[in-house]
Write a protein that holds these residues in place. Structure first.
Motif, PDB file in Angstrom:
ATOM      1  N   ASN A   1       0.822  -1.209   0.000  1.00 60.64           N
ATOM      2  CA  ASN A   1       0.000   0.000   0.000  1.00 60.64           C
ATOM      3  C   ASN A   1       0.856   1.259   0.000  1.00 60.64           C
ATOM      4  OD1 ASN A   1      -2.653  -1.013  -0.115  1.00 60.64           O
ATOM      5  ND2 ASN A   1      -2.658  -1.476   2.070  1.00 60.64           N
ATOM      6  N   LYS A   2       1.983   1.235   0.727  1.00 62.08           N
ATOM      7  CA  LYS A   2       2.868   2.401   0.755  1.00 62.08           C
ATOM      8  C   LYS A   2       3.476   2.655  -0.620  1.00 62.08           C
ATOM      9  CE  LYS A   2       5.172   5.651   2.987  1.00 62.08           C
ATOM     10  NZ  LYS A   2       6.071   6.145   1.938  1.00 62.08           N
ATOM     11  N   CYS A   3       3.888   1.583  -1.308  1.00 62.90           N
ATOM     12  CA  CYS A   3       4.454   1.733  -2.652  1.00 62.90           C
ATOM     13  C   CYS A   3       3.412   2.274  -3.627  1.00 62.90           C
ATOM     14  CB  CYS A   3       4.993   0.392  -3.153  1.00 62.90           C
ATOM     15  SG  CYS A   3       6.514  -0.154  -2.346  1.00 62.90           S
ATOM     16  N   VAL A   4       2.182   1.771  -3.529  1.00 60.28           N
ATOM     17  CA  VAL A   4       1.103   2.245  -4.405  1.00 60.28           C
ATOM     18  C   VAL A   4       0.826   3.718  -4.127  1.00 60.28           C
ATOM     19  CG1 VAL A   4      -1.343   2.018  -4.977  1.00 60.28           C
ATOM     20  CG2 VAL A   4       0.040  -0.029  -4.631  1.00 60.28           C
ATOM     21  N   GLU A   5       0.749   4.084  -2.849  1.00 67.30           N
ATOM     22  CA  GLU A   5       0.484   5.469  -2.461  1.00 67.30           C
ATOM     23  C   GLU A   5       1.569   6.410  -2.978  1.00 67.30           C
ATOM     24  OE1 GLU A   5       0.598   8.047   1.687  1.00 67.30           O
ATOM     25  OE2 GLU A   5      -0.070   5.954   1.765  1.00 67.30           O
ATOM     26  N   ASP A   6       2.829   6.021  -2.804  1.00 70.58           N
ATOM     27  CA  ASP A   6       3.933   6.864  -3.270  1.00 70.58           C
ATOM     28  C   ASP A   6       3.930   6.999  -4.791  1.00 70.58           C
ATOM     29  OD1 ASP A   6       4.730   7.139  -0.673  1.00 70.58           O
ATOM     30  OD2 ASP A   6       6.375   5.695  -0.785  1.00 70.58           O
ATOM     31  N   LEU A   7       3.643   5.908  -5.467  1.00 66.93           N
ATOM     32  CA  LEU A   7       3.642   5.910  -6.929  1.00 66.93           C
ATOM     33  C   LEU A   7       2.543   6.817  -7.468  1.00 66.93           C
ATOM     34  CD1 LEU A   7       5.248   4.527  -9.207  1.00 66.93           C
ATOM     35  CD2 LEU A   7       3.502   2.748  -9.242  1.00 66.93           C
ATOM     36  N   LEU A   8       1.361   6.733  -6.899  1.00 69.87           N
ATOM     37  CA  LEU A   8       0.239   7.562  -7.350  1.00 69.87           C
ATOM     38  C   LEU A   8       0.479   9.029  -7.022  1.00 69.87           C
ATOM     39  CD1 LEU A   8      -2.819   5.312  -6.376  1.00 69.87           C
ATOM     40  CD2 LEU A   8      -1.890   5.711  -8.657  1.00 69.87           C
ATOM     41  N   ARG A   9       1.098   9.305  -5.873  1.00 68.82           N
ATOM     42  CA  ARG A   9       1.374  10.682  -5.498  1.00 68.82           C
ATOM     43  C   ARG A   9       2.364  11.319  -6.469  1.00 68.82           C
ATOM     44  NH1 ARG A   9       3.562   9.780  -1.101  1.00 68.82           N
ATOM     45  NH2 ARG A   9       5.731  10.238  -1.631  1.00 68.82           N
ATOM     46  N   LYS A  10       3.398  10.565  -6.831  1.00 66.47           N
ATOM     47  CA  LYS A  10       4.409  11.098  -7.741  1.00 66.47           C
ATOM     48  C   LYS A  10       3.868  11.293  -9.156  1.00 66.47           C
ATOM     49  CE  LYS A  10       8.332   9.113  -5.215  1.00 66.47           C
ATOM     50  NZ  LYS A  10       9.438   8.125  -5.250  1.00 66.47           N
ATOM     51  N   SER A  11       2.960  10.403  -9.572  1.00 63.75           N
ATOM     52  CA  SER A  11       2.414  10.490 -10.934  1.00 63.75           C
ATOM     53  C   SER A  11       1.219  11.438 -11.015  1.00 63.75           C
ATOM     54  CB  SER A  11       1.999   9.107 -11.430  1.00 63.75           C
ATOM     55  OG  SER A  11       0.912   8.603 -10.668  1.00 63.75           O
ATOM     56  N   GLY A  12       0.617  11.739  -9.862  1.00 63.99           N
ATOM     57  CA  GLY A  12      -0.547  12.618  -9.852  1.00 63.99           C
ATOM     58  C   GLY A  12      -1.803  11.956 -10.373  1.00 63.99           C
ATOM     59  N   LYS A  13      -1.814  10.624 -10.426  1.00 61.58           N
ATOM     60  CA  LYS A  13      -2.965   9.894 -10.950  1.00 61.58           C
ATOM     61  C   LYS A  13      -3.847   9.362  -9.836  1.00 61.58           C
ATOM     62  CE  LYS A  13      -0.320   8.552 -15.015  1.00 61.58           C
ATOM     63  NZ  LYS A  13       0.379   7.456 -15.713  1.00 61.58           N
ATOM     64  N   LYS A  14      -5.057   9.009 -10.183  1.00 57.43           N
ATOM     65  CA  LYS A  14      -6.019   8.488  -9.219  1.00 57.43           C
ATOM     66  C   LYS A  14      -5.953   6.960  -9.183  1.00 57.43           C
ATOM     67  CE  LYS A  14      -9.282  12.324  -9.735  1.00 57.43           C
ATOM     68  NZ  LYS A  14     -10.687  12.705 -10.057  1.00 57.43           N
ATOM     69  N   PRO A  15      -6.339   6.357  -8.066  1.00 59.18           N
ATOM     70  CA  PRO A  15      -6.325   4.890  -7.967  1.00 59.18           C
ATOM     71  C   PRO A  15      -7.259   4.255  -8.993  1.00 59.18           C
ATOM     72  CG  PRO A  15      -6.565   5.897  -5.806  1.00 59.18           C
ATOM     73  CD  PRO A  15      -6.746   6.995  -6.812  1.00 59.18           C
ATOM     74  N   VAL A  16      -6.863   3.095  -9.490  1.00 59.45           N
ATOM     75  CA  VAL A  16      -7.701   2.342 -10.418  1.00 59.45           C
ATOM     76  C   VAL A  16      -8.863   1.728  -9.645  1.00 59.45           C
ATOM     77  CG1 VAL A  16      -7.789   0.316 -11.912  1.00 59.45           C
ATOM     78  CG2 VAL A  16      -5.833   1.848 -12.005  1.00 59.45           C
ATOM     79  N   GLU A  17     -10.062   1.837 -10.174  1.00 61.45           N
ATOM     80  CA  GLU A  17     -11.234   1.289  -9.511  1.00 61.45           C
ATOM     81  C   GLU A  17     -11.831   0.095 -10.256  1.00 61.45           C
ATOM     82  OE1 GLU A  17     -13.904   4.533  -9.120  1.00 61.45           O
ATOM     83  OE2 GLU A  17     -12.732   5.559  -7.575  1.00 61.45           O
ATOM     84  N   ASN A  18     -11.428  -0.087 -11.500  1.00 55.48           N
ATOM     85  CA  ASN A  18     -11.986  -1.159 -12.317  1.00 55.48           C
ATOM     86  C   ASN A  18     -11.032  -2.338 -12.331  1.00 55.48           C
ATOM     87  OD1 ASN A  18     -13.368  -2.694 -14.105  1.00 55.48           O
ATOM     88  ND2 ASN A  18     -13.438  -1.179 -15.747  1.00 55.48           N
ATOM     89  N   HIS A  19     -11.356  -3.403 -11.617  1.00 57.36           N
ATOM     90  CA  HIS A  19     -10.469  -4.546 -11.488  1.00 57.36           C
ATOM     91  C   HIS A  19     -11.107  -5.826 -12.029  1.00 57.36           C
ATOM     92  CE1 HIS A  19      -9.180  -1.830  -8.089  1.00 57.36           C
ATOM     93  NE2 HIS A  19      -8.055  -1.978  -8.767  1.00 57.36           N
ATOM     94  N   ALA A  20     -10.230  -6.752 -12.424  1.00 56.93           N
ATOM     95  CA  ALA A  20     -10.708  -8.053 -12.885  1.00 56.93           C
ATOM     96  C   ALA A  20     -11.319  -8.806 -11.705  1.00 56.93           C
ATOM     97  CB  ALA A  20      -9.544  -8.853 -13.478  1.00 56.93           C
ATOM     98  N   ALA A  21     -12.250  -9.693 -12.022  1.00 59.53           N
ATOM     99  CA  ALA A  21     -12.905 -10.483 -10.978  1.00 59.53           C
ATOM    100  C   ALA A  21     -11.953 -11.524 -10.407  1.00 59.53           C
ATOM    101  CB  ALA A  21     -14.147 -11.169 -11.543  1.00 59.53           C
ATOM    102  N   VAL A  22     -12.135 -11.835  -9.140  1.00 55.62           N
ATOM    103  CA  VAL A  22     -11.399 -12.934  -8.509  1.00 55.62           C
ATOM    104  C   VAL A  22     -12.124 -14.230  -8.856  1.00 55.62           C
ATOM    105  CG1 VAL A  22     -10.648 -13.945  -6.332  1.00 55.62           C
ATOM    106  CG2 VAL A  22     -10.622 -11.465  -6.624  1.00 55.62           C
TER     107      VAL A  22
END
Length: 321
Positions: free
Chosen positions: A127-148
């Protein structure tokens, strides 16, 4: 802590070691700005049964593969861009404990750690890596995911018609949109799910009916077991052009059919950059203690350093794949 490792010799050596462990069956992982954050073994819930997989967490991607020779050789490399990754904790039950969902636009599945502490460490670092990556890129989290995908063992009859009994002849199929286990008769149609593949994929009759009555832009991940809706994020700022290597949900999860070697010990995960790790005199030689072992483990080289010392990786025979 991760930033200070970017140009370090230790990080360069670790990434080279991971590449060596995958040998010719993997793709190059070294690139400017990429840091190996941690590594360890997790139990992945596969179609037929849970199996041990080696995971490597980088600051921009999550990599996992089959264990051929513990700490020395892996194959079936899968690479998932962290910009697309979303985690969700799973409550413990009588059969499985310390699990969570790993979801991306192309593939989603469940993993389990050996202990609750390991689960917390893995989820916190990812989660920390995802948070840092999104902050640096200025992008929003992906909400559309493949089904499990629902495991084969959880469905003895078709989850759509509730009639067809699965046998050696009557095979199970998975709907690529909702992940349900269905019979051939209830999944004879295909539909284009752009985020998963450029080709039309098998979907169950219920999903096909819904998908054909919604706008194309909303079709992918429009509902069902394990699916979620929303707009996806753009390309990763760091180079992740190789992140779709055999990792889409429409490939019948070919890695699930390979047998993992028996008796693999689940060493405690190693996270580089932690204060506890950096405080060691030599962060490449800290002992990795198995949570399943009742005896103390002598100090040994880390799994990545063992890869460097081992002979050069060779292409794994098909019998091992």
């Amino acid at each position: 802590m991760v930033d200070r490792l970017v140009n370090s010799e230790a990080n360069t050596r670790r990434i080279a070691s991971v590449e060596n462990c995958f040998g010719s069956s993997g793709v190059p992982l070294a690139m400017q700005g990429r840091v190996l954050v941690g590594e360890g073994v997790l139990t992945k819930m596969c179609r037929k049964r849970p199996k041990s997989r080696q995971f490597f967490l980088f600051n921009d991607i999550l990599v996992y593969g089959n264990i051929v020779i513990g700490k020395k050789k892996y194959n079936k490399q899968h690479i998932m861009p962290l910009e697309e990754v979303s985690l969700e904790s799973i409550a413990d039950n009588q059969q499985y404990r310390n699990g969570w969902y790993i979801r991306t636009t192309t593939k989603s599945f469940v993993v389990y750690a050996a202990t609750s502490t390991e689960k917390q460490e893995w989820m916190a670092h990812i989660n920390k890596c995802v948070e840092d990556l999104l902050r640096k890129s200025g992008k929003k989290p992906v909400e559309n995911h493949a089904a499990v995908w629902v495991p084969d063992t959880d469905a003895s009859i078709c989850m759509h018609c509730k009639k067809t009994q699965f046998t050696f002849i009557q095979r199970r199929h998975h709907c690529r949109n909702c992940g349900a286990v269905v019979c051939a008769g209830c999944s004879a149609k295909k539909f284009l799910l752009p985020q998963q593949s450029t080709k039309a994929l098998r979907v169950c009759d219920a999903c096909y009916e819904r998908l054909t009555h919604v706008p194309p832009s909303s079709a992918a991940g429009s509902g069902g077991v394990g699916a979620s809706t929303g707009a996806g994020a753009g390309d990763n700022k760091l180079n992740t052009t190789t992140t779709t290597t055999g990792d889409s949900s429409n490939d019948e999860d070919s890695d699930e059919e390979t047998a993992s070697p028996g008796g693999e010990s689940h060493d405690e995960p190693r996270f580089y950059g932690d204060n506890s790790v950096l405080s060691a005199a030599d962060d490449s030689s800290t002992a990795l203690a198995s949570p399943y072992s009742t005896t103390s483990v002598p100090t040994v080289s880390s799994s990545l350093d063992q890869c460097v010392q081992s002979s050069p990786a060779v292409t794994t025979p098909s019998s091992l794949c």
